[in-house]
Write an enzyme that holds these catalytic residues in place. Structure first.
Site, mmCIF file in Angstrom:
data_model
loop_
_atom_site.group_PDB
_atom_site.id
_atom_site.type_symbol
_atom_site.label_atom_id
_atom_site.label_comp_id
_atom_site.label_asym_id
_atom_site.label_seq_id
_atom_site.Cartn_x
_atom_site.Cartn_y
_atom_site.Cartn_z
ATOM 1 N N ASN A 37 -12.759 -29.035 91.137
ATOM 2 C CA ASN A 37 -12.983 -30.244 91.943
ATOM 3 C C ASN A 37 -12.349 -31.485 91.311
ATOM 4 O OD1 ASN A 37 -14.018 -31.959 93.869
ATOM 5 N ND2 ASN A 37 -16.112 -31.951 93.052
ATOM 6 N N HIS A 122 -30.584 -27.574 97.892
ATOM 7 C CA HIS A 122 -30.647 -29.002 97.549
ATOM 8 C C HIS A 122 -31.483 -29.724 98.595
ATOM 9 C CE1 HIS A 122 -26.851 -29.290 94.875
ATOM 10 N NE2 HIS A 122 -27.354 -28.081 94.848
ATOM 11 N N ARG A 147 -34.361 -27.933 95.091
ATOM 12 C CA ARG A 147 -33.888 -28.948 94.130
ATOM 13 C C ARG A 147 -34.270 -30.308 94.672
ATOM 14 N NH1 ARG A 147 -27.855 -30.286 91.751
ATOM 15 N NH2 ARG A 147 -27.999 -32.088 93.114
ATOM 16 N N TYR A 157 -27.157 -44.975 87.571
ATOM 17 C CA TYR A 157 -28.039 -44.267 86.656
ATOM 18 C C TYR A 157 -29.490 -44.460 87.088
ATOM 19 C CZ TYR A 157 -30.277 -42.731 82.402
ATOM 20 O OH TYR A 157 -31.060 -42.056 81.497
ATOM 21 N N ASP A 183 -31.738 -31.551 88.588
ATOM 22 C CA ASP A 183 -30.458 -31.580 87.866
ATOM 23 C C ASP A 183 -30.261 -32.981 87.297
ATOM 24 O OD1 ASP A 183 -27.886 -31.406 86.963
ATOM 25 O OD2 ASP A 183 -26.992 -30.758 88.864
ATOM 26 N N HIS A 185 -27.621 -33.827 85.447
ATOM 27 C CA HIS A 185 -26.183 -34.082 85.423
ATOM 28 C C HIS A 185 -25.713 -34.655 84.083
ATOM 29 C CE1 HIS A 185 -23.226 -34.086 88.946
ATOM 30 N NE2 HIS A 185 -23.940 -33.008 89.019
ATOM 31 N N GLU A 209 -32.077 -28.932 84.852
ATOM 32 C CA GLU A 209 -30.670 -28.557 84.671
ATOM 33 C C GLU A 209 -29.874 -29.654 83.970
ATOM 34 O OE1 GLU A 209 -28.805 -27.803 88.430
ATOM 35 O OE2 GLU A 209 -26.810 -28.110 87.591
ATOM 36 N N GLU A 235 -22.548 -25.202 84.081
ATOM 37 C CA GLU A 235 -21.455 -25.432 85.041
ATOM 38 C C GLU A 235 -20.271 -26.159 84.421
ATOM 39 O OE1 GLU A 235 -23.985 -27.836 87.718
ATOM 40 O OE2 GLU A 235 -22.441 -29.375 87.567
ATOM 41 N N ARG A 256 -25.938 -21.016 83.712
ATOM 42 C CA ARG A 256 -25.550 -21.602 85.000
ATOM 43 C C ARG A 256 -24.041 -21.776 85.103
ATOM 44 N NH1 ARG A 256 -27.296 -23.725 89.059
ATOM 45 N NH2 ARG A 256 -25.985 -25.549 89.295
ATOM 46 N N HIS A 285 -23.718 -21.372 89.186
ATOM 47 C CA HIS A 285 -23.335 -22.570 89.942
ATOM 48 C C HIS A 285 -22.826 -22.167 91.331
ATOM 49 C CE1 HIS A 285 -20.836 -26.533 89.747
ATOM 50 N NE2 HIS A 285 -22.091 -26.809 90.027
ATOM 51 N N ASP A 289 -18.138 -27.242 96.147
ATOM 52 C CA ASP A 289 -16.758 -27.198 95.645
ATOM 53 C C ASP A 289 -16.346 -25.805 95.156
ATOM 54 O OD1 ASP A 289 -18.641 -28.943 93.915
ATOM 55 O OD2 ASP A 289 -17.336 -28.079 92.402
ATOM 56 N N GLU A 312 -27.809 -20.828 93.422
ATOM 57 C CA GLU A 312 -27.658 -22.086 94.163
ATOM 58 C C GLU A 312 -26.959 -21.789 95.486
ATOM 59 O OE1 GLU A 312 -25.241 -24.901 92.046
ATOM 60 O OE2 GLU A 312 -25.841 -26.572 93.328
ATOM 61 N N TRP A 380 -21.813 -39.024 85.731
ATOM 62 C CA TRP A 380 -22.254 -38.915 87.112
ATOM 63 C C TRP A 380 -23.216 -37.764 87.286
ATOM 64 C CZ3 TRP A 380 -20.509 -35.063 90.854
ATOM 65 C CH2 TRP A 380 -21.169 -35.222 92.093
HETATM 66 O O1 KDG Z 1 -17.835 -30.897 91.156
HETATM 67 C C1 KDG Z 1 -19.063 -31.292 90.651
HETATM 68 C C2 KDG Z 1 -20.148 -30.464 91.296
HETATM 69 O O2 KDG Z 1 -19.847 -29.112 91.170
HETATM 70 C C3 KDG Z 1 -21.495 -30.734 90.689
HETATM 71 O O3 KDG Z 1 -21.793 -32.072 90.835
HETATM 72 C C4 KDG Z 1 -22.560 -29.923 91.369
HETATM 73 O O4 KDG Z 1 -24.077 -30.359 89.568
HETATM 74 C C5 KDG Z 1 -23.779 -29.722 90.548
HETATM 75 C C6 KDG Z 1 -24.677 -28.643 90.957
HETATM 76 O O5 KDG Z 1 -25.590 -28.364 90.208
HETATM 77 O O6 KDG Z 1 -24.447 -28.053 92.019
HETATM 78 MG MG MG Z 2 -25.477 -29.268 88.353
#
Ligand code: KDG
Ligand code: MG
Length: 380
Positions: A37, A122, A147, A157, A183, A185, A209, A235, A256, A285, A289, A312, A380
């Site tokens: 991605n 999600h 999720r 944030y 998650d 991130h 996660e 991931e 994952r 994962h 994407d 997922e 992010w």
């Molecule tokens: O490209 C980034 C995504 O794959 C990601 O943000 C998705 O964190 C993710 C998830 O757990 O599905």
């Molecule tokens: Mg994730």
């Protein structure tokens, strides 16, 4: 069964997908997913210029040999670009092997260990009320792993207090039964992640996660010591060796990894098997994407693993209707069950309509780039 022709196809039926196509002298076609991605063109170039030319003339039955050679003969090994390219080739070789044997890939991997693979969906949103509403819709479809990320405006944030308050609110509204996941991130520092995981213990998460960034996996010791909340990570690892210590040292509860980045079915299966010996389960994962080809490959592996945990869910046709014109077959959600399955078709059981795929041209895109209030970079 030698490779005689290769191609890489970048298509955008809703979002960009990088597909690897391998053809053999006995007329078989294998497909793989090499989507990265935001860096799709880099993988396309790696495949076109460096990886695919090396495959022509090779025996397509030698999947492990191809993996070792593509990983190690580069000398500079791993990294998301090269390993996504390798992942796409690996999936296409498994697809070819299944087609040549006339069996689904899950049979090549040892056969089914389960009738279907349970999924999580999600349900994240900007408020507790919306999250609960999304969860109720998912529960109505039989999905009981949810999720529940609280989304901040403009991808800013989120403070940990807000995350904990929201999770408590969702648990209170839904009762004790549904499995809840969050998650992070990679946004927390280890000590803050430990605090977050501890404060979330009353919510009884299925897993937390990516609590911390991937660069310093030792940070997981701090998170682990601080809490009994189950942890998941993977991931962001494009080299399977990055995941390995977390599994071997039992610092996470779920592997994952993304099959389109970590090295395909071959690498993910090995990591899952290490996990089997450490009571670590899988939660591969499966974001939008990952293309339908990659998602199908992932579900084939899910079905064959004794230590499968959860998958997922992405329903490509529902989010990106044009996908239905490009891809035929693959993994399907079983309405009412909360699970996915694949048909018993040979290989990965998914076809690509190349002419249609080429009509959906690549669209430049990139991931969100959030910053803190003072202008500094935030994950992010
Ligand atoms: O490209 C980034 C995504 O794959 C990601 O943000 C998705 O964190 C993710 C998830 O757990 O599905
Ligand atoms: Mg994730």
């Amino acid at each position: 069964m030698n490779v005689v022709d290769t191609d890489v196809l970048v298509t955008c039926p809703g979002r960009n997908y990088v597909l690897v196509k391998l053809e053999t002298d006995d007329g078989l076609v294998g497909w793989g997913d090499a989507t990265l991605n935001g860096r799709e063109r880099a993988v396309e170039a790696a495949l076109d210029e460096h990886v695919l030319p090396e495959l022509v003339g090779r025996d397509a039955r030698r999947i492990e040999d191809a993996w070792q050679s593509l990983f190690r003969h580069t000398y500079w090994r791993g990294g998301p670009v090269l390993n996504s390219a390798l992942s796409g080739v690996d999936m296409a070789l498994w697809d070819l092997k299944g087609k040549s044997a006339g069996v689904p890939v899950f049979d090549l991997l040892g056969g089914r260990t389960r009738e279907y693979a349970n999924v999580y969906q999600h349900c994240g949103a900007g408020s507790v009320e919306e999250i609960v509403e999304n969860c109720e819709t998912a529960l109505g479809r039989g999905i009981d792993h949810l999720r529940i990320n609280l989304h901040a405006a403009d991808d800013e944030y989120l403070d940990q207090r807000a995350m904990v308050d929201a999770a408590e609110g969702v648990r209170e509204a839904l009762g004790p039964d549904p499995e809840l996941l969050i998650d992070v991130h990679g946004r927390a520092r280890p000590i803050d992640a430990a605090d977050l995981a501890r404060r979330l213990e009353p919510v009884d998460l299925f897993f937390l996660e990516d609590p911390i960034r991937p660069e310093n996996p030792e940070g997981f010791e701090t998170v682990r010591e601080g809490s009994t909340t189950p942890l998941a990570m993977g991931e962001l690892f494009a080299n399977p060796w990055e995941m390995l210590p977390l599994v071997e040292r039992e610092l996470v509860d779920f592997v994952r990894v993304d099959l389109a980045h970590v090295g395909g079915i071959t690498a993910a299966k090995k990591l899952a098997t290490v996990g089997e010996f450490h009571d670590v389960r899988t939660a591969f994962h499966g974001p939008p994407d990952l293309s339908p080809v990659g998602f199908a490959a992932t579900v084939h592996l899910d079905l064959a693993l004794p230590n499968f945990g959860i998958q997922e869910l992405t329903e490509h046709d529902a989010i990106f209707p044009d996908c239905a014109d490009v891809f035929d077959g693959g993994a399907r959600f079983l309405e009412g069950t909360g699970a996915v399955d694949v048909a018993d078709d040979p290989g990965l059981g998914i076809d690509v309509d190349e002419d249609v795929a080429r009509e959906f041209e690549y669209e430049r895109s990139h991931l969100p780039a959030p910053r803190n209030e003072d202008g500094s970079v935030q994950d992010w």
